[in-house]
Scaffold this active site. Sequence first.
Site, PDB file in Angstrom:
ATOM      1  N   ILE A 333       0.874  -1.172   0.000  1.00 49.26           N
ATOM      2  CA  ILE A 333       0.000   0.000   0.000  1.00 49.26           C
ATOM      3  C   ILE A 333       0.910   1.221   0.000  1.00 49.26           C
ATOM      4  O   ILE A 333       1.613   1.489   0.986  1.00 49.26           O
ATOM      5  CB  ILE A 333      -0.938   0.011   1.225  1.00 49.26           C
ATOM      6  CG1 ILE A 333      -1.772  -1.271   1.256  1.00 49.26           C
ATOM      7  CG2 ILE A 333      -1.844   1.238   1.173  1.00 49.26           C
ATOM      8  CD1 ILE A 333      -2.613  -1.519   0.028  1.00 49.26           C
ATOM      9  N   LYS A 403      -5.411  10.551 -25.227  1.00 51.16           N
ATOM     10  CA  LYS A 403      -5.686  11.949 -24.865  1.00 51.16           C
ATOM     11  C   LYS A 403      -4.405  12.763 -24.678  1.00 51.16           C
ATOM     12  O   LYS A 403      -4.457  13.985 -24.517  1.00 51.16           O
ATOM     13  CB  LYS A 403      -6.545  11.998 -23.596  1.00 51.16           C
ATOM     14  CG  LYS A 403      -7.950  11.439 -23.825  1.00 51.16           C
ATOM     15  CD  LYS A 403      -8.735  11.354 -22.543  1.00 51.16           C
ATOM     16  CE  LYS A 403     -10.150  10.859 -22.825  1.00 51.16           C
ATOM     17  NZ  LYS A 403     -10.188   9.516 -23.422  1.00 51.16           N
ATOM     18  N   VAL A 441     -11.177   2.343 -22.735  1.00 45.92           N
ATOM     19  CA  VAL A 441     -11.258   0.943 -22.351  1.00 45.92           C
ATOM     20  C   VAL A 441     -12.689   0.614 -21.950  1.00 45.92           C
ATOM     21  O   VAL A 441     -13.260   1.257 -21.065  1.00 45.92           O
ATOM     22  CB  VAL A 441     -10.291   0.639 -21.194  1.00 45.92           C
ATOM     23  CG1 VAL A 441     -10.390  -0.819 -20.788  1.00 45.92           C
ATOM     24  CG2 VAL A 441      -8.869   0.979 -21.607  1.00 45.92           C
TER      25      VAL A 441
END
Length: 606
Positions: A333, A403, A441
Amino acid sequence: MDYKKRLGLLVTADSLIVVFSIFIGFWLLVPTSTILPEAIIVSSIALFFAHHVFAHLFKLYKRVWQYASIQELSAIFAAVSLSITAVALIQIIGYQTIFARTLLVTWMLHILLIGASRFSWRIYRDSLMKGNTEKKRTLIIGAGNGGTLVARQLMNSIKSELHPVAFIDDDFTKQNLEIMSIPVLGRTKDIEDVVVTKNIEHIIIAIPSLTKTELNTIFDACSKTKVRTQIMPSVEDIMSGKVTVSQIRDVQVEDLLGREPVELDTEKIGAKLTGKTVLVTGAGGSIGSEICRQVCAFNPDKLILLGHGENSIYSIDMELKVTFPHLSVETEIADVQDADRMKDVMNEHQPDVVYHAAAHKHVPLMEKNPHEAVKNNVIGTKNTAEAAHEAGVTTFVMVSTDKAVNPTSVMGATKRIAEMVVQHMDRISDTRFVAVRFGNVLGSRGSVIPLFKKQIEAGGPVTVTDPKMTRYFMTIPEASRLVLQAGSLAEGGEVFVLDMGEPVKIVDLAKNLIRLSGFRDDEIEIMYSGMRPGEKLFEELLGKDEVHDEQIYPMIYRGKTPPVDVDVVYDLIEDFEQFPITTLREYTLDLAHFRLTKAKQLSLVK
């Protein structure tokens, strides 16, 4: 009935049939004879033993006769014929003659009775199924191998709710014929008429080799009928054991959109991943988690799942440990914005390959929060790339977007600047740094499809920004495969681009989803809401000056991007926090378009 009882029943029945057949054979030919000749006794004993030997060899006692077909009939023919042949040889040895006519009658009776005893089970079973009036009348599109496989499965399954009553196939040689007693009633253009005349309640598309274009054509015809349309699993999934033929599924938008998938060079990818340590950032996201699944298929020595959201990392960790229990999967994490933490993770695990999928990707949200876009997309990429360089990573693959080409949004601009960082790192490092661009996607978090589905469930309207807006589409597995393939092709500094075929109109996507949900186009309203901040009507995968004409791999191109002024990039990283939102938006767009002169940079900073 257990196996022993079933075996005893079949052996007893066969024994009676053997004796009955040969005695009837002699009786028909010598009806006035009252004394059984010795030859009858000897032949009967010989046939008795020969039959059971050949029945065992051809596994007549181990076959499931309720599913009997030509293969089972062939086994009966072979076993009986060889049994009769054995008796003929014994008659020659013992009596120097063959009772040919008697053996011929015996052979015919033997096959008839053995076949009847076996196939009666299937006839009884089929009659039960035909008597089930609750089954839905089903039309199968495709009378080839896939269609016959589906039809046989449906006919052999008592539990199935579907009963095939007709085929549709565009092969003119199959018209007006019957397959397994199911007629071929027309071609794709006849689907509506067949549905009406045959009272069809369900449609199954059973042609695994269909292209996207062909599937669209067939689905268009099926959708006009308002009958539920499903599709059979792919042959690959059936053969691999992932699914069975009976696991027919609904047609998904992924089946209708996009282009034919790129085949992987598994040998090349395996050389990069097998036995290696692999780290994936953003491992809990749509793309990152799929990259993890596909990496696992190549048996890495260790896979590290790195992400900021503990719940998503927990989910993919649990999934992979169930699916790939033999692999070493570890979790971290961590936030890519924390440079020290990224260095600690890289130094601890010493990965060979890094897939960097962590990013902010929502265009309108990043327009409102450009500082967060810079922190995550630019600084996060810089931190991860520098940590990979210091740890001696072999290959670093950044997940980028279409993009980033001529960006009109902060999200696109920050992804282009992140590409600049990666290209700069490639020049100063022994690590091979590359980026991979692809389009939208299907089904990823924040994509348009979940939104459209919710709007359709609510009865509409479905909101489309502009009737002319187009986008490139690919599936999540396909996008992830491209990332793996790019990593295997990396020489350093490239921006890889997938040839995604023709862009798709968003309004066509909305119409497809409406039809897939069981509605006609005129039953759910489509409303045009206007373009949102940062959006453009169409996307590009490479700028006009970035294209290499030749493919370096089927459907994959390598872009040639202009040189990067890394000092300007690092100035942005150092000073971005002091910029107001509007100024930062202008700064990132100018930098991404290489319009940021030193004078303008100083004026913006001031």
